[in-house]
Design a protein around this motif. Structure first.
Motif, PDB file in Angstrom:
ATOM      1  N   ASN A  83       5.618   9.896  -6.262  1.00 16.10           N
ATOM      2  CA  ASN A  83       5.072   8.576  -5.955  1.00 16.10           C
ATOM      3  C   ASN A  83       5.209   7.692  -7.204  1.00 16.10           C
ATOM      4  OD1 ASN A  83       3.675   6.336  -5.122  1.00 16.10           O
ATOM      5  ND2 ASN A  83       1.686   7.335  -4.983  1.00 16.10           N
ATOM      6  N   ARG A  87      -0.632   3.060  -5.171  1.00 14.16           N
ATOM      7  CA  ARG A  87      -1.340   1.933  -4.587  1.00 14.16           C
ATOM      8  C   ARG A  87      -2.815   2.010  -4.972  1.00 14.16           C
ATOM      9  NH1 ARG A  87       1.230  -0.822  -0.696  1.00 14.16           N
ATOM     10  NH2 ARG A  87      -0.739  -1.376   0.309  1.00 14.16           N
ATOM     11  N   PRO A  88      -3.549   0.895  -4.830  1.00 23.14           N
ATOM     12  CA  PRO A  88      -4.985   0.933  -5.133  1.00 23.14           C
ATOM     13  C   PRO A  88      -5.688   2.018  -4.322  1.00 23.14           C
ATOM     14  CG  PRO A  88      -4.248  -1.332  -4.835  1.00 23.14           C
ATOM     15  CD  PRO A  88      -3.089  -0.456  -4.444  1.00 23.14           C
ATOM     16  N   GLN A  90      -5.600   5.163  -4.642  1.00 20.69           N
ATOM     17  CA  GLN A  90      -4.990   6.484  -4.635  1.00 20.69           C
ATOM     18  C   GLN A  90      -5.537   7.299  -5.805  1.00 20.69           C
ATOM     19  OE1 GLN A  90      -0.699   5.929  -4.265  1.00 20.69           O
ATOM     20  NE2 GLN A  90      -0.877   5.988  -2.037  1.00 20.69           N
ATOM     21  N   GLU A 187      -4.203  -2.042   4.489  1.00 23.88           N
ATOM     22  CA  GLU A 187      -3.653  -3.308   4.022  1.00 23.88           C
ATOM     23  C   GLU A 187      -2.270  -3.499   4.655  1.00 23.88           C
ATOM     24  OE1 GLU A 187      -3.666  -3.870  -0.192  1.00 23.88           O
ATOM     25  OE2 GLU A 187      -5.444  -2.597  -0.469  1.00 23.88           O
TER      26      GLU A 187
END
Length: 328
Positions: A83, A87-88, A90, A187
């Motif tokens: 990854n 992302r926020p 995680q 999102e």
């Protein structure tokens, strides 16, 4: 009927977020309480398999499972994916690997994050160990992540040596975790399309517009770009309302988060004049117990006039039932 040119199609970021609260049975309670105490528990099936994370029913036979066993905090990566841009919310803020880890003593793999300097440092068969969170509350995030761990050659069932087995565990802990609140968040970028873009643009001018089906001639508000009955594309714009008739309604007795409205209040389906589909709106300016089917209402526009904040009575006589019965 209007024939104004279509504005540029809108696009906006949207977030759907809510807390998901659930109670825990004895197996999940023991598993999460164990994580809080830096202990990983699995459950043994009737054929001797140890499942981690544990489940309450055998996925093969549906038999109830209750025999808890303790497995190791070290294990082996069975598969992984890098990854590069977390992302926020995680597990880690820096690039990491998603890994499936078969913990020592387990027969299934646990999904979590692996803290590694780069994809070249990750491989199937890599030995890893749990990195515990500094503060643990009884959730899967009590495992902050996994980290590479070189503990020397390991003998197990794959190279013919003895297998490290799980050991029985009572599952008894002080102050067990009995429920969790898991935040759910989505999102995404949303584009309403041509039809709803024109509808939203008209709202900024305090106009209500729909689109007429070329086949059945019904007018739909808000427009969908196609007739839900005939399945054909719609394009002819029609001004509707702004007044309308309450067809059905419900009384809301639970205060919504971040919504500054006193309870109880009423949400209703409102058939705008000239429309063949009722839309959803809040009724204000009248006690909740005076809202009724057939009540004639008009929009009260939000500050800035971008959309109706709620609908209020017009003072007109109630509409006759036969004029809206097909829109219930």
């Amino acid at each position: 009927m209007t024939s104004t040119p279509a504005p540029e199609v809108l696009r906006a970021p949207l977030v759907v977020e809510f807390p998901f609260t659930r109670s825990l049975g004895p197996v999940q309670s023991a598993f999460l309480t164990g994580l809080r105490e830096r202990t990983v528990l699995g459950v043994r099936t009737g054929d001797g398999q140890v499942l981690v994370p544990p489940v309450e029913y055998d996925p093969a036979t549906a038999a109830e499972l209750r025999e808890l066993v303790e497995v190791g905090a070290t294990g082996t990566v069975t598969t992984w994916a890098w990854n590069p841009a977390p992302r926020p919310y995680q597990p880690l803020a820096t690039p990491f690997a998603w890994v499936l880890v078969r913990l020592d003593g387990a027969d299934t793999a646990l999904l979590h994050a692996l803290d590694a300097p780069g994809p070249e440092a990750v491989r199937t068969g890599l030995r890893v160990r749990v990195r515990w969170a500094a503060e643990r509350t009884g959730s899967i995030t009590d495992i902050a992540c996994f980290e590479p761990y070189e503990d020397g050659p390991r003998e197990d069932e794959h190279d013919g040596g003895p297998e490290r087995r799980a050991v029985p565990h009572s599952g008894e802990f002080d102050d067990p975790v009995t429920g969790i609140v898991a935040p759910a968040r989505l999102e995404y970028s949303y584009s309403p399309g041509r039809a709803q873009t024109r509808y939203l643009a008209a709202l900024t001018e305090r106009r209500m517009t729909g689109e007429r089906c070329p086949s059945c001639r019904k007018v739909y508000v808000p427009p969908r770009g196609a007739c839900p009955t005939c399945g054909v594309a719609t394009g002819e714009q029609v001004d509707c309302g702004p007044r309308g008739t309450v067809t059905t309604f419900c009384i809301v007795n639970i205060k919504a988060r971040n919504l500054d409205i006193d309870v109880p209040y009423v949400y209703a389906h409102i058939a705008l004049d000239g429309a063949d589909l009722a839309l959803h709106g809040r009724i204000g300016g009248i006690p909740y117990d005076q809202v009724r089917m057939g009540l004639r209402v008009e929009p009260v526009w939000a500050e800035g006039g971008r959309y109706p904040d709620h609908y209020r009575p017009t003072g007109e006589p109630d509409a006759d039932y036969d004029t809206y019965k097909e829109l219930l």
